[in-house]
Design a protein around this motif. Structure first.
Motif, PDB file in Angstrom:
ATOM      1  N   GLU A  12       0.815  -1.218   0.000  1.00  0.00           N
ATOM      2  CA  GLU A  12       0.000   0.000   0.000  1.00  0.00           C
ATOM      3  C   GLU A  12       0.847   1.266   0.000  1.00  0.00           C
ATOM      4  O   GLU A  12       0.370   2.322  -0.407  1.00  0.00           O
ATOM      5  CB  GLU A  12      -0.941   0.003   1.213  1.00  0.00           C
ATOM      6  CG  GLU A  12      -2.004   1.072   1.143  1.00  0.00           C
ATOM      7  CD  GLU A  12      -3.232   0.735   1.962  1.00  0.00           C
ATOM      8  OE1 GLU A  12      -3.850   1.685   2.466  1.00  0.00           O
ATOM      9  OE2 GLU A  12      -3.590  -0.444   2.081  1.00  0.00           O
ATOM     10  N   LYS A  13       2.090   1.138   0.452  1.00  0.00           N
ATOM     11  CA  LYS A  13       2.969   2.307   0.530  1.00  0.00           C
ATOM     12  C   LYS A  13       4.377   1.888   0.124  1.00  0.00           C
ATOM     13  O   LYS A  13       4.775   0.732   0.335  1.00  0.00           O
ATOM     14  CB  LYS A  13       3.000   2.870   1.958  1.00  0.00           C
ATOM     15  CG  LYS A  13       1.634   3.228   2.537  1.00  0.00           C
ATOM     16  CD  LYS A  13       1.765   3.596   3.996  1.00  0.00           C
ATOM     17  CE  LYS A  13       0.395   3.819   4.640  1.00  0.00           C
ATOM     18  NZ  LYS A  13      -0.369   2.561   4.800  1.00  0.00           N
ATOM     19  N   PRO A  14       5.166   2.802  -0.445  1.00  0.00           N
ATOM     20  CA  PRO A  14       6.535   2.457  -0.838  1.00  0.00           C
ATOM     21  C   PRO A  14       7.371   1.917   0.315  1.00  0.00           C
ATOM     22  O   PRO A  14       8.164   0.990   0.133  1.00  0.00           O
ATOM     23  CB  PRO A  14       7.090   3.784  -1.359  1.00  0.00           C
ATOM     24  CG  PRO A  14       5.888   4.531  -1.843  1.00  0.00           C
ATOM     25  CD  PRO A  14       4.795   4.167  -0.876  1.00  0.00           C
ATOM     26  N   THR A  36       6.508   4.314  -8.444  1.00  0.00           N
ATOM     27  CA  THR A  36       7.007   3.962  -7.114  1.00  0.00           C
ATOM     28  C   THR A  36       8.123   2.952  -7.342  1.00  0.00           C
ATOM     29  O   THR A  36       8.164   2.277  -8.370  1.00  0.00           O
ATOM     30  CB  THR A  36       5.907   3.341  -6.222  1.00  0.00           C
ATOM     31  OG1 THR A  36       5.407   2.153  -6.856  1.00  0.00           O
ATOM     32  CG2 THR A  36       4.758   4.311  -5.994  1.00  0.00           C
ATOM     33  N   SER A  56       4.501  -0.759  -5.136  1.00  0.00           N
ATOM     34  CA  SER A  56       3.400  -0.300  -4.274  1.00  0.00           C
ATOM     35  C   SER A  56       2.508   0.698  -4.991  1.00  0.00           C
ATOM     36  O   SER A  56       2.875   1.275  -6.013  1.00  0.00           O
ATOM     37  CB  SER A  56       3.955   0.362  -3.005  1.00  0.00           C
ATOM     38  OG  SER A  56       4.510   1.628  -3.317  1.00  0.00           O
ATOM     39  N   ILE A  58      -0.071   4.131  -3.728  1.00  0.00           N
ATOM     40  CA  ILE A  58       0.007   5.161  -2.682  1.00  0.00           C
ATOM     41  C   ILE A  58      -1.421   5.392  -2.207  1.00  0.00           C
ATOM     42  O   ILE A  58      -2.087   6.356  -2.561  1.00  0.00           O
ATOM     43  CB  ILE A  58       0.632   6.471  -3.205  1.00  0.00           C
ATOM     44  CG1 ILE A  58       1.959   6.179  -3.919  1.00  0.00           C
ATOM     45  CG2 ILE A  58       0.868   7.460  -2.068  1.00  0.00           C
ATOM     46  CD1 ILE A  58       2.549   7.367  -4.645  1.00  0.00           C
ATOM     47  N   ILE A  97      -0.275   5.732 -11.354  1.00  0.00           N
ATOM     48  CA  ILE A  97      -0.196   4.443 -10.666  1.00  0.00           C
ATOM     49  C   ILE A  97      -0.824   3.337 -11.511  1.00  0.00           C
ATOM     50  O   ILE A  97      -0.305   2.215 -11.592  1.00  0.00           O
ATOM     51  CB  ILE A  97      -0.886   4.513  -9.289  1.00  0.00           C
ATOM     52  CG1 ILE A  97      -0.098   5.420  -8.341  1.00  0.00           C
ATOM     53  CG2 ILE A  97      -1.039   3.122  -8.686  1.00  0.00           C
ATOM     54  CD1 ILE A  97       1.250   4.904  -7.924  1.00  0.00           C
ATOM     55  N   THR A 325       4.979   2.254   9.496  1.00  0.00           N
ATOM     56  CA  THR A 325       5.749   2.020   8.271  1.00  0.00           C
ATOM     57  C   THR A 325       7.251   1.956   8.548  1.00  0.00           C
ATOM     58  O   THR A 325       8.001   1.321   7.808  1.00  0.00           O
ATOM     59  CB  THR A 325       5.475   3.104   7.213  1.00  0.00           C
ATOM     60  OG1 THR A 325       5.769   4.397   7.754  1.00  0.00           O
ATOM     61  CG2 THR A 325       4.027   3.077   6.762  1.00  0.00           C
TER      62      THR A 325
END
Length: 621
Positions: A12-14, A36, A56, A58, A97, A325
């Motif tokens: 879901e996130k880098p 990403t 990922s 964002i 994305i 994170t």
């Protein structure tokens, strides 16, 4: 030798993608930049050699909106929005994305989804599936879901060994909520804004918004404001005798507590003064305990952040997500306060043993034995929020450190002994009236040694014996006034929202932030939420026209329907149609009645001493 198959993994996130790749590749990976970052390495996957790409998104890839033909406020009757089509467009077109996922999926035979393990994350799973061209119905065996609660090596490896299917029902529940909130919110918002601007001039281009969660949240704040403004203060009196014994100067409490008649209270004061000699009639001691906390969930973290740390819920969640994170705490969005039976407390404690602030406490728990956690609530989502690795103050920014420190203290407290104390009550009689004093003596600090702000206050009493008589040194007739409740604090509002089913652990901070940003309430000292004239006027208008529009029950109804969808017990299309029809009927009635109830009346505002700025909005029914 056949070339290895290719596996695409999407987080879901880098930062989460980097953590996953670092663990699975044992640090042996190559990284290339893209929309990403993409991390590549070879692994054993499902028993065979595979080349893995980890990248990922964002957050959400798509957002819902109306087609262009419905975007013109002047050309579209808001009533038509309830049946209007909706479309999903890329949330951030400049980020590209969607194209990125499409490109990275080329040649890949397997997709592993590492999105956050909540309903929103499940919804993003299916957004990724759509972007990559994988279709679950056609190839279930090729699309997998990783479920994890932290980005530690242990949790990541465990998730890889227990891959599951993505949950379509939970994703559809989010689709349902998005469509309902969009159509209801935009329809009412467009009408309200146009109506007031059209009738009362330019409202500084202010959007007078409505939301099925936002408006009941504001309603709680305004309801408290109305309780304050309608409160009628009353004088009361209470009798307090004082005694001096063995160096202790004690004020005694009256069993009657207070009286609202001065003459009667004065009579009792005279009776006590005329007698002047207290007799000890009872002495009781009771062993009591103050229970350690359950596991920490999101709502309780937000409440503590606001009441004790001074962070608004939006800031608190941003800090918590950053700590997650970075690998310092477990996933911060959870409704559960019960630890799973498989939770390894010893490993988590060992991570904190070298901490200079609470390492000694942790050491004692490991040597003497930690307590079994109290029974909490298992919501079936994530474990309670816990520390995952040790950190020191110089490793984190100031506010992040304070939040991390609380998470650690709460976890340690949850498996520490209860606080034990002896409560001693001495009762007296004089002039026919009964009084008492209470003392407390702590026998075991327990969890309060790590959470000192919850410590039991020591209050020593001198020795008394039943039948003993003591001279009264003074008799005070205290005069006080009943006080109205104070404005809601953020912490109290969060409790009300949770109790009434307004929002989720993920959305509660957003709704509170919205009513602040839209100038419906202002955050004042002590993080108290004081409604503005505009916020008051809106809620009073709803109360006169259709109270359902600002009462929490309406959102609870929606959330109940959406939960049925998430559990696979209701069809999401039918739920959306049913809810929208209810709101369409309410909208039609609202439009018919609004002219009778809302009017410009600056004089009335002046009488209330409420400033509404240039808008001059007020309910006048």
């Amino acid at each position: 030798m056949a070339p290895p198959c290719k596996v695409l993994m999407v987080a879901e996130k880098p930062s989460i993608a980097l953590s996953i790749a670092s663990v699975l590749s044992h640090g042996q990976m190559s990284t290339r930049r893209g929309v990403t970052e993409v991390h590549e390495f070879d692994i054993m996957f499902l028993g065979f050699h595979a080349h893995c790409r980890v990248t990922s998104v964002i957050g959400h890839v798509f957002s819902v909106d109306f087609p262009a033909s419905y975007q013109d406020w002047t050309a579209t009757d808001p009533l038509n929005l309830f049946q209007a089509p909706i479309l999903k467009t890329e949330s951030n077109p400049k980020a590209h994305i969607q194209r990125h996922l499409s490109q990275e999926s080329r040649g890949c035979g397997y997709l592993v989804l590492w999105l956050d393990c909540d309903r929103e994350g499940e919804n993003i799973c299916f957004e990724v599936i759509e972007c990559t061209g994988f279709h679950v119905k056609e190839a279930k065996e090729r699309v997998y879901r990783a479920r994890f609660s932290s980005v530690t090596e242990k949790d990541i490896l465990k998730a890889m060994d227990n891959l599951v299917e993505p949950n379509k029902d939970e994703a559809l529940a989010v689709d349902a909520r998005q469509e309902i909130d969009l159509k209801v919110g935009v329809a009412f918002t467009r009408f309200q804004t146009s109506y007031f601007q059209g009738k009362y001039g330019n409202l500084d281009s202010r959007v007078i918004s409505y939301g099925p969660c936002q408006t009941p949240t504001l309603g709680f704040c305004v309801q408290r404001y109305l309780q304050i403004t309608t409160f009628k203060q009353e004088k009361f009196w209470t009798v307090h005798p004082y005694i001096i014994k063995n160096g202790y100067d004690l004020q005694l409490e009256w069993e009657r507590q207070m009286l609202f008649d001065l003459n009667v209270a004065t009579m009792f004061q005279k009776l006590v003064m005329e007698d002047g000699l207290l007799e000890v009639i009872d002495i009781s001691e009771k062993q009591e305990s103050k229970g350690r906390p359950c596991g920490l969930n999101t709502v309780n973290l937000l409440k503590v952040a606001s009441s004790a740390l001074g962070f608004g819920p939006q800031v608190a969640m941003q800090l918590a997500e950053r700590l997650y994170t970075q690998g310092f705490i477990s996933y911060p969005r959870t409704e559960s306060t019960a630890y799973p039976s498989s939770f390894d407390f010893k490993v988590t404690l060992n991570e904190q043993i070298s901490n200079p602030l609470w390492g000694d406490h942790v050491q004692r728990l490991l040597v003497e034995g930690y307590q079994k956690p109290r029974m909490g609530t298992d919501a079936g989502d994530h474990p309670p929020i816990t520390p995952m690795q040790s950190a020191t103050e110089d490793m984190l920014a100031k506010d992040a450190w304070r939040l991390y420190q609380y998470v650690c203290q709460h976890f340690i407290a949850s498996i520490s002994p209860d606080c034990k104390f002896v409560r001693k009550k001495v009762q007296f009689k004089v002039g026919g009236e009964c009084f008492h004093c209470v003392g407390q003596h702590v026998t075991l600090e327990g969890f309060t040694s790590i959470m000192p702000w919850l410590a039991v206050n020591e209050k020593r009493l001198p020795q008394f014996t039943i039948g003993e008589k003591i001279e009264v040194s003074n008799v005070e007739l205290y005069e006080g006034n009943t006080e109205p409740p104070d404005y809601l604090t953020e912490s109290e509002l969060i409790s009300l929202m949770e109790k009434n089913g307004i929002g989720t652990d993920a959305s509660i901070p957003v709704h509170i932030n919205n009513i602040c940003e839209r100038n419906y309430v202002q955050v004042q000292s002590g993080r108290k939420l004081v409604p503005t004239a505009l916020g008051i006027a809106l809620i009073r208008g709803y109360q006169y026209i259709d109270p359902d529009l600002c009462l929490p029950e309406i959102r609870s109804f929606i959330e109940h329907q959406i939960t049925l969808v998430a559990k696979g017990q209701a069809d999401h299309v039918r739920v959306v149609q049913h809810v929208l029809q209810q709101f369409k009927n309410k909208y039609s009635y609202f439009v018919k009645q609004v002219w009778h109830c809302w009017a410009l009346d600056l004089r009335y505002f002046d009488q209330l001493n409420i400033s509404c700025g240039p808008t001059g909005l007020l309910l006048s029914c």
